[in-house]
Design a protein around this motif. Structure first.
Motif, PDB file in Angstrom:
ATOM      1  N   SER A   7      -4.852  -8.211   0.657  1.00 20.00           N
ATOM      2  CA  SER A   7      -4.913  -6.841   1.709  1.00 20.00           C
ATOM      3  C   SER A   7      -5.089  -5.536   1.109  1.00 20.00           C
ATOM      4  O   SER A   7      -4.957  -5.508  -0.082  1.00 20.00           O
ATOM      5  CB  SER A   7      -3.668  -7.051   2.560  1.00 20.00           C
ATOM      6  OG  SER A   7      -2.251  -6.842   1.627  1.00 20.00           O
ATOM      7  N   TRP A   8      -5.769  -4.592   1.631  1.00 18.14           N
ATOM      8  CA  TRP A   8      -6.242  -3.518   1.227  1.00 18.14           C
ATOM      9  C   TRP A   8      -4.713  -2.669   0.702  1.00 18.14           C
ATOM     10  O   TRP A   8      -4.027  -2.574   1.553  1.00 18.14           O
ATOM     11  CB  TRP A   8      -6.817  -2.688   2.329  1.00 18.14           C
ATOM     12  CG  TRP A   8      -8.179  -3.242   2.444  1.00 18.14           C
ATOM     13  CD1 TRP A   8      -8.770  -3.893   3.464  1.00 18.14           C
ATOM     14  CD2 TRP A   8      -9.383  -2.926   1.706  1.00 18.14           C
ATOM     15  NE1 TRP A   8     -10.155  -4.259   3.437  1.00 18.14           N
ATOM     16  CE2 TRP A   8     -10.430  -3.660   2.155  1.00 18.14           C
ATOM     17  CE3 TRP A   8      -9.556  -2.416   0.321  1.00 18.14           C
ATOM     18  CZ2 TRP A   8     -11.751  -3.708   1.856  1.00 18.14           C
ATOM     19  CZ3 TRP A   8     -10.947  -2.518  -0.264  1.00 18.14           C
ATOM     20  CH2 TRP A   8     -11.840  -3.170   0.446  1.00 18.14           C
ATOM     21  N   ARG A   9      -5.039  -2.069  -0.342  1.00 20.27           N
ATOM     22  CA  ARG A   9      -4.067  -1.053  -0.758  1.00 20.27           C
ATOM     23  C   ARG A   9      -4.779  -0.029  -1.550  1.00 20.27           C
ATOM     24  O   ARG A   9      -6.168  -0.085  -1.691  1.00 20.27           O
ATOM     25  CB  ARG A   9      -3.049  -1.661  -1.854  1.00 20.27           C
ATOM     26  CG  ARG A   9      -2.318  -2.750  -1.488  1.00 20.27           C
ATOM     27  CD  ARG A   9      -1.018  -2.281  -0.438  1.00 20.27           C
ATOM     28  NE  ARG A   9      -0.123  -3.437  -0.379  1.00 20.27           N
ATOM     29  CZ  ARG A   9      -0.163  -4.105   0.810  1.00 20.27           C
ATOM     30  NH1 ARG A   9      -1.432  -4.267   1.527  1.00 20.27           N
ATOM     31  NH2 ARG A   9       0.716  -5.150   0.842  1.00 20.27           N
ATOM     32  N   GLU A  53       0.394   1.215   0.808  1.00 16.23           N
ATOM     33  CA  GLU A  53      -0.339   0.675   1.968  1.00 16.23           C
ATOM     34  C   GLU A  53      -1.351   1.793   2.369  1.00 16.23           C
ATOM     35  O   GLU A  53      -1.303   2.937   2.351  1.00 16.23           O
ATOM     36  CB  GLU A  53       0.747   0.448   3.069  1.00 16.23           C
ATOM     37  CG  GLU A  53       1.790  -0.161   2.804  1.00 16.23           C
ATOM     38  CD  GLU A  53       1.381  -1.858   3.143  1.00 16.23           C
ATOM     39  OE1 GLU A  53       0.603  -2.146   3.974  1.00 16.23           O
ATOM     40  OE2 GLU A  53       2.022  -2.776   2.697  1.00 16.23           O
ATOM     41  N   TYR A  76      -4.959  -6.492  -2.868  1.00 14.86           N
ATOM     42  CA  TYR A  76      -3.879  -7.031  -3.600  1.00 14.86           C
ATOM     43  C   TYR A  76      -3.232  -8.104  -2.804  1.00 14.86           C
ATOM     44  O   TYR A  76      -2.949  -8.177  -1.866  1.00 14.86           O
ATOM     45  CB  TYR A  76      -2.673  -5.816  -3.782  1.00 14.86           C
ATOM     46  CG  TYR A  76      -1.566  -5.981  -4.330  1.00 14.86           C
ATOM     47  CD1 TYR A  76      -1.579  -6.446  -5.763  1.00 14.86           C
ATOM     48  CD2 TYR A  76      -0.279  -6.087  -3.679  1.00 14.86           C
ATOM     49  CE1 TYR A  76      -0.198  -6.519  -6.561  1.00 14.86           C
ATOM     50  CE2 TYR A  76       0.873  -6.415  -4.456  1.00 14.86           C
ATOM     51  CZ  TYR A  76       0.862  -6.819  -5.804  1.00 14.86           C
ATOM     52  OH  TYR A  76       2.036  -6.864  -6.342  1.00 14.86           O
ATOM     53  N   LEU A 125       0.995   0.877  -6.019  1.00 12.97           N
ATOM     54  CA  LEU A 125       0.053   0.557  -4.892  1.00 12.97           C
ATOM     55  C   LEU A 125       0.611   0.924  -3.459  1.00 12.97           C
ATOM     56  O   LEU A 125       2.008   0.907  -3.443  1.00 12.97           O
ATOM     57  CB  LEU A 125       0.223  -1.207  -4.951  1.00 12.97           C
ATOM     58  CG  LEU A 125      -0.542  -1.627  -6.035  1.00 12.97           C
ATOM     59  CD1 LEU A 125      -0.468  -3.096  -6.066  1.00 12.97           C
ATOM     60  CD2 LEU A 125      -2.273  -1.617  -6.137  1.00 12.97           C
TER      61      LEU A 125
END
Length: 159
Positions: free
Chosen positions: A95-97, A22, A110, A20
């Protein structure tokens, strides 16, 4: 595949957790552009029920077209899945990953606590491929994800 997974212990046949990463500015712009497509189509991205109705309209319209003449549905799937994901992200600790799987890279939501991983575009695509006519799965998934968040944070418990 379940709508979302919680990994608390390794399971022999479970796929490995992807790497994963950012998201950066290009991914944020892509997310915003796809959310805007949903808004431009007349659905409020802050209203999951309107997104469900848009799924039904787009799905029914696409299926009425003779298969050799159909456009690729990916733009609709990406737009709806991304808007749904953004809706969930704004209401949960997810949050987006970028999830890097052996088969490629995709946007995912995630949360480290509980190892929760959600693939919102995949949720929409799976229902589309199954020819699910109703968009209620979006409302139901959003309710489950936001309820799971409240329970994880000790909110909404009755003693």
């Amino acid at each position: 595949m379940p709508l979302f997974s919680r990994r608390t212990a390794p399971v022999d046949d479970a796929p490995p957790m992807p790497r994963l990463v950012e998201i950066g500015e290009p991914e944020r712009e892509w997310i915003d552009a796809h959310v805007a497509l949903v808004a431009d189509a007349g659905a409020d991205p802050e209203d999951v029920e309107q997104m469900a109705v848009l799924y039904e309209r787009w799905s029914a319209g696409w299926r009425r077209i003779n298969p050799p003449e159909r456009d690729d549905p990916n733009i609709m799937l990406n737009a709806l899945g991304t808007a749904f994901g953004e809706y969930v992200a704004r209401r949960t600790g997810l949050s987006w990953r970028l999830a890097e799987h052996a088969t490629g890279v995709e946007l995912a939501l995630y949360q480290a606590r509980g190892q929760v991983l959600v693939h919102p575009i995949g949720i929409v695509a799976e229902q589309w491929r199954a020819e699910e006519p109703s968009g209620t799965f979006l409302v139901e998934a959003a309710e489950r994800l936001t309820q799971a968040r409240r329970l994880a944070h000790g909110e909404g418990r009755h003693h």
